[in-house]
Design an enzyme around this catalytic site. Structure first.
Site, short mmCIF file in Angstrom:
data_model
loop_
_atom_site.label_atom_id
_atom_site.label_comp_id
_atom_site.label_asym_id
_atom_site.label_seq_id
_atom_site.Cartn_x
_atom_site.Cartn_y
_atom_site.Cartn_z
N GLU A 176 0.87 -1.36 0.13
CA GLU A 176 -0.04 0.10 0.11
C GLU A 176 0.97 1.25 -0.17
O GLU A 176 0.88 2.03 0.99
CB GLU A 176 -1.12 0.04 1.31
N GLU A 367 -5.25 -8.19 -1.58
CA GLU A 367 -5.83 -8.26 -0.08
C GLU A 367 -7.41 -7.93 -0.34
O GLU A 367 -7.88 -6.93 -1.37
CB GLU A 367 -5.50 -7.01 0.50
C1 BGP Z 1 -4.38 -3.33 4.91
C2 BGP Z 1 -3.33 -3.90 5.37
C3 BGP Z 1 -3.05 -5.28 6.01
C4 BGP Z 1 -4.31 -5.36 6.60
C5 BGP Z 1 -5.71 -5.14 6.10
C6 BGP Z 1 -6.79 -5.08 6.89
O1 BGP Z 1 -4.32 -2.11 4.51
O2 BGP Z 1 -2.41 -3.94 4.23
O3 BGP Z 1 -1.77 -5.21 6.76
O4 BGP Z 1 -4.36 -5.57 7.95
O5 BGP Z 1 -5.52 -3.84 5.79
O6 BGP Z 1 -6.89 -4.05 7.98
P1 BGP Z 1 -7.17 -4.16 9.28
O7 BGP Z 1 -6.11 -5.08 9.86
O8 BGP Z 1 -7.03 -2.74 10.11
O9 BGP Z 1 -8.47 -4.50 9.49
#
Ligand code: BGP
Length: 469
Positions: A176, A367
């Site tokens: 990201e 993701e």
């Molecule tokens: C993205 C990241 C991840 C992940 C995901 C979910 O932005 O790359 O590392 O964790 O988000 O977010 P969260 O864990 O805050 O629910």
């Protein structure tokens, strides 16, 4: 094309700092992720100056993937995974970031992990920097706003590219990438609260990361011409709140700010629009002639991205347009998750179309997923139908992008395929997994793994190459 290609990479995704644990084992150094305390949905995590005794840091133990990866990889294999995305913890390889020689114990761990994946015919997809920078680099050099970080990063890449030359084909440079200007303490340990030149610092850090990424791409291709090295962005598909032209312009500007990063990494230069954006926010980058050459020579092979939700924007947001500030506005057409993230499968189809039209490069959804509280029934089962519904609808939409719209898509790795520590809140109860992990927000639990209903469902999806949903 009538269906997904036979070699479509179905899998799942995690990141080292959120699952490995073993934060100080086998000579691993401290990373910025080790300095994030626990938070909740309503209370932000604190980024502390080093590790402070007495505070609780959930990433220190994660889900103990470091010691349990064989069991976990066997479960991924049982679901039929064809790929698995994780990251290498930089501080396992170079504990301080600027060490002369790499740490053999860290290198060995990833040898074992990749061998285990390959044994099960699972292709590793490896993020080189996922939300962690060696803490020493932050203290000693001021982190990524310092040009010197580029060399440290490239040295790290050189070591891992050579070591895993024949084990890893798919690489991702920075997770990201635009997060460095939105919440810079997470990827880089940079604190900007109260600083007048915050934007200058963050955009310079972003520039340095993009140069580092480009140099890594070039180097990687020299080491193995079959490497596929991609960039990774967050893609919050954004809609104008109304058909009022001013709102439409605001929407355009929001997405331009996101594409600023992918434009540089995919095209290899700062476009006129990128330069105009910098001017409009009063940032003047320190860019060398060498940097410009590096960017040109290191364009990425593919674009990977995360997609969780969409946002809406109106003209009043114009001065505040990076997406942190846009969260929380409700879209009346969409339901939301327990953590208030709008659920918008069609936004994924739109993201795929926009990115493919813009770059004509293969895409990879690395993701996507639903963070929710799981209920364990009295018979021990976990019927996560809401998660299945979320994933099913997103798969349906990306299939339309491939089959009806002609988008070239490499694969799909739902986030947190096994429950892990939330990046945003540090919670365990915000679960994404198809596999449950017995661990709570106080760090209690047996760490035992358990298959959820979604585990069996996803196995059928992969077995049928996405035909049975
Ligand atoms: C993205 C990241 C991840 C992940 C995901 C979910 O932005 O790359 O590392 O964790 O988000 O977010 P969260 O864990 O805050 O629910």
């Amino acid at each position: 094309m009538e269906k997904l290609p036979d070699n479509f990479l179905w899998g799942g995704a995690v990141a080292a700092n959120q699952c490995e644990g073993a934060w100080n084992v086998d000579d691993k150094g401290i990373s910025t992720a080790d300095c994030m305390t626990a938070g909740t949905r309503d209370k932000r995590r604190e980024y502390t100056d080093g590790v402070i005794p007495g505070k609780y840091y959930p990433n220190h133990d994660g889900i103990d993937f470091y010691h349990r990866y064989k069991e976990d990889v066997a479960l991924f294999a049982e679901m039929g995974f064809r790929c698995f995305r994780t990251s290498i913890a930089w501080t396992r390889i170079f504990p301080n970031g600027d060490d002369e020689t790499p740490n053999e114990a860290g290198l060995k761990f990833y040898d074992c992990l990749f061998d285990e994946l390959l044994k099960h015919k699972i292709e590793p997809v490896i993020t080189i920097s996922h939300y962690e920078t060696p803490y020493k680099l932050v203290k000693k050099y001021g982190s990524w706003s310092n040009h010197r970080l580029i060399d440290f990063f490239v040295k790290y890449c050189n070591v891992i590219f050579r070591r895993y030359r024949d084990k890893v084909k798919y690489w991702i440079t920075f997770n990201e990438i635009q997060s460095i200007v939105i919440f810079p303490h997470v990827p880089a340990g940079i604190r900007t609260e109260g600083l007048e030149n915050a934007k200058q610092i963050c955009y310079q850090a972003a520039h340095n990361q993009m140069v580092a990424s480009a140099k890594a791409v070039k180097l990687g291709h020299e080491i193995n011409q079959n490497f596929k090295i991609g960039m990774m962005m967050l893609h919050p598909t954004t809609y104008a709140a109304t058909c009022k032209p001013e709102d439409q312009v605001a929407q355009m500007k929001v997405m331009d700010r996101h594409y600023y990063f992918s434009d540089v990494q995919a095209r290899g230069y700062y476009t006129n629009k990128a330069k105009a954006i910098l001017k409009s926010i009063g940032v003047e980058l320190d860019i060398t002639q060498e940097d410009l050459k590096d960017l040109k020579n290191g364009t990425v092979d593919y674009i990977s991205f995360s997609y969780y939700d969409s946002r809406i924007v109106d003209e009043s947001d114009e001065s505040n347009i990076m997406m942190g500030q846009l969260m929380g506005k409700e879209n009346p057409y969409l339901a939301s998750t327990d953590w208030g993230w709008p659920i918008d499968p069609q936004g994924l189809r739109i993201a795929l179309n926009h990115l493919y039209d813009r770059y004509q490069k293969p895409l990879f959804i690395v993701e996507n997923g639903l963070g929710a509280v799981d209920k364990i029934e009295t018979d021990g089962s976990i019927n996560d139908d809401q998660r299945i519904d979320y994933l099913r609808k997103h798969i349906q939409e990306f299939k339309k992008a491939v089959i009806e719209d002609g988008v070239e898509l490499i694969g799909y790795t739902p986030w947190g395929c096994i429950d892990l520590v939330s990046m945003g809140t540090g919670e365990m109860k915000k679960r994404y997994g198809l596999i449950y992990v017995d661990r709570d927000d106080e760090g209690k639990g047996t760490l035992k793994r358990k298959k959820k209903k979604s585990f069996y469902w996803y196995k059928t999806v992969i077995d049928s190459n996405g035909e049975v949903l």
